[in-house]
Write an enzyme that holds these catalytic residues in place. Structure first.
Site, short mmCIF file in Angstrom:
data_model
loop_
_atom_site.label_atom_id
_atom_site.label_comp_id
_atom_site.label_asym_id
_atom_site.label_seq_id
_atom_site.Cartn_x
_atom_site.Cartn_y
_atom_site.Cartn_z
N SER A 102 7.17 9.54 11.88
CA SER A 102 6.10 9.38 10.90
C SER A 102 6.64 9.51 9.49
O SER A 102 7.13 10.57 9.08
CB SER A 102 5.01 10.43 11.13
OG SER A 102 4.16 10.49 10.00
N LYS B 32 0.84 -1.22 0.00
CA LYS B 32 0.00 0.00 0.00
C LYS B 32 0.87 1.26 0.00
O LYS B 32 0.64 2.17 -0.78
CB LYS B 32 -0.91 -0.06 1.24
CG LYS B 32 -1.82 1.12 1.44
CD LYS B 32 -2.95 0.77 2.39
CE LYS B 32 -2.63 0.97 3.86
NZ LYS B 32 -2.52 2.37 4.28
N ARG C 265 -7.21 -3.17 9.93
CA ARG C 265 -6.20 -4.01 10.61
C ARG C 265 -6.81 -4.74 11.82
O ARG C 265 -6.41 -5.84 12.14
CB ARG C 265 -5.00 -3.17 11.01
CG ARG C 265 -4.40 -2.40 9.83
CD ARG C 265 -2.92 -2.57 9.66
NE ARG C 265 -2.44 -1.68 8.60
CZ ARG C 265 -2.16 -2.05 7.36
NH1 ARG C 265 -2.26 -3.31 6.99
NH2 ARG C 265 -1.74 -1.18 6.45
N ASP D 232 2.04 -0.60 11.85
CA ASP D 232 0.77 -1.15 11.33
C ASP D 232 0.56 -2.60 11.73
O ASP D 232 -0.52 -3.15 11.52
CB ASP D 232 0.75 -1.03 9.80
CG ASP D 232 0.73 0.43 9.36
OD1 ASP D 232 0.22 1.27 10.12
OD2 ASP D 232 1.25 0.72 8.27
C1 S3P Z 1 2.53 5.10 6.18
C2 S3P Z 1 3.09 5.50 7.35
C3 S3P Z 1 2.54 5.14 8.67
C4 S3P Z 1 1.61 3.95 8.57
C5 S3P Z 1 0.63 4.10 7.45
C6 S3P Z 1 1.35 4.22 6.12
C7 S3P Z 1 3.13 5.55 4.91
O1 S3P Z 1 1.83 6.24 9.18
O2 S3P Z 1 0.92 3.77 9.77
O3 S3P Z 1 -0.23 2.97 7.38
O4 S3P Z 1 2.81 4.99 3.85
O5 S3P Z 1 3.94 6.48 4.95
P1 S3P Z 1 2.55 7.40 10.06
O6 S3P Z 1 3.51 8.08 9.17
O7 S3P Z 1 1.42 8.30 10.46
O8 S3P Z 1 3.17 6.68 11.21
#
Ligand code: S3P
Length: 450
Positions: free
Chosen positions: A180, A28, A410, A332
């Protein structure tokens, strides 16, 4: 609502054994980025084997509203689809008439906010009820410092987000308060319109797909250790070149099967071509620390993302301690890891998991309620979670019951896997949310028990 009021959306019965080979949906996170970068670049890019989940289709929809053509090549199979993206380049995008709908997808909203901060037009990014409850101050602050004008509901903290972008932004140094990848990516994507060197400091190196993919498209980005932390630098004002991308299988989707295969008393599963990027593979390594028998067979690839076939079989799991850094790296997969911990011997302690409360639902509350309903000894104390495993008990002490998913993909998939391991029937109030990241999850579930 008490758990006995939960409507029976999906019923999962225990599996006598688990066998099979699976090809998972495309990753994803990588699919979002491949689509976005293809939309920024001028020309044609193919995104092969990308996720056909609802979230990535939200990103495709947002790009279409800006004037990018996203065409599906053939039909989707097992949550994977090939897409052809044709773009006039970002300078040829048009200002959309309506609101841009990110659906349930935080990645769509936060990454596109970064792109649109550096695009001279007025846009509004919005989403569903869940997304409207998720924090955006973390992107608004750095993007404003770069020179874009952003506002959001509730004192600039919650979507919808309005953006007045500018073709020329300032380069900044950003120190993420929360680890993040979405915030880091928003700053880097905005940085494509900035002059000078952009710096993002992270306490923990989060998933680096944006950096890898920008580099492959001609942008000078580097990640280096700095002062016990991680520093990403990027030369701003770069042109993104069109490039085809082969998307690996989603390791976050694989996590459910790794847990099922390791915990179930009679299991042998093989997961094909799963992404094993060092910044994403924490769930594999944490399960390894818990004693999971996972064999990894690398799959050669010309792309920037490493892949492997993963085989998992019945294992004796033991509890471990997870620190905030582990949580950031396996953000995740924590719900699935909580289920693994329930099937292990000993206690698992997870510390500093507060970010889980800011996902598609409050995942700490949701996992504690759901697993408790199924008979697990699990408790939360603030941002910490403790699970006492029941390895020695029949079906790990899991007894089927009604559980609520809070419309969170999830949680839905974690409880469905628990249902394969439990005694009796587990009924989920809904299963449709799985399609956010894993369309076809419930057919795979039936296939693996066969
Ligand atoms: C993601 C980063 C994560 C993750 C999300 C996808 C991404 O979020 O939880 O499902 O693709 O950069 P955060 O950056 O808010 O931790």
């Amino acid at each position: 609502m008490s758990t006995s009021d939960v409507p029976a959306g999906v019923v999962v019965r225990p599996a006598a054994r688990l066998r099979g080979r699976l090809r998972l949906p495309g990753d994803k996170s990588i699919t979002h980025r491949a689509l976005i970068l293809a939309g920024i670049a001028e020309g044609e890019s193919r995104v092969m084997g990308g996720s056909d989940g609802l979230d990535c289709n939200s990103t495709a929809g947002v790009l279409r509203a800006l004037g990018v053509t996203v065409e599906r090549l053939g039909s989707a199979e097992g949550g994977r689809v090939d897409r052809l993206v044709r773009s006039p380049g970002r300078s040829g995008w048009h200002e959309p008439v309506g609101v841009l709908d990110a659906g349930n997808s935080g990645t769509t909203l936060r990454l596109m906010a970064g792109v649109l901060a550096g695009t001279p037009m007025y846009t509004v990014l919005d989403g569903d009820a869940s997304l409207r409850g998720r924090p955006v101050a973390r992107i608004i602050e750095p993007l404003r410092r770069m020179g874009a004008t952003l506002h959001a509901r509730s004192a600039d903290t919650l979507p919808p987000v309005t953006i007045v972008g500018r073709a020329s932004l300032a380069a900044i140094v950003h120190r993420s308060l929360v680890p993040s990848a979405q915030v880091k990516s928003a700053v880097l994507l905005a940085g494509l319109s900035a002059e000078g060197m952009i710096q993002v400091h992270e306490a923990v190196s989060t998933r680096d797909h944006t950096e890898r993919m920008l580099r492959a498209r001609g942008v000078a980005v580097r990640g280096v250790p700095a002062d016990g932390a991680w520093l990403v630098t990027m030369e701003g004002g770069a042109t993104v070149q069109a490039l085809d991308e082969q998307v690996p299988g989603d390791v976050s989707a694989a996590a459910f099967w790794l847990v099922a295969g390791a915990a179930h008393r009679d299991a042998e599963l093989t997961l094909e071509s799963v992404g094993v990027n060092p910044t994403r593979r924490a769930v594999i390594d944490l399960l390894g620390r818990m004693g999971a028998r996972i064999l990894e067979d690398p799959v050669p690839t010309a792309g920037a993302e490493p892949m492997a076939n993963l085989s998992v079989s019945t294992s004796d799991l033991r509890g471990i301690d997870l620190e905030a850094e582990d949580v950031a790296r396996a953000i995740d997969e924590i719900p699935a890891l909580c289920l693994a911990a329930a099937c292990a011997s000993g206690t698992t302690r997870i510390r500093g998991a507060g970010e889980l409360r800011r996902k598609e639902s409050d995942r700490i509350a949701g996992i504690v309620d759901g697993l408790t309903a199924l008979g697990v000894r699990i408790s939360a104390d603030g941002d910490d979670i403790e699970i006492t495993g029941a390895a020695g008990r029949r079906s790990f002490g899991l007894v089927g019951a009604p559980v609520r998913t809070h419309d969170d993909h999830r949680l839905a998939m974690t409880f469905a896997i628990a249902g394969l391991l439990a005694e009796g029937e587990t009924s989920l109030d809904e299963g449709a949310s799985a399609a956010v990241s894993y369309p076809g999850f419930f057919s795979d579930l039936e296939r693996m028990r066969a």
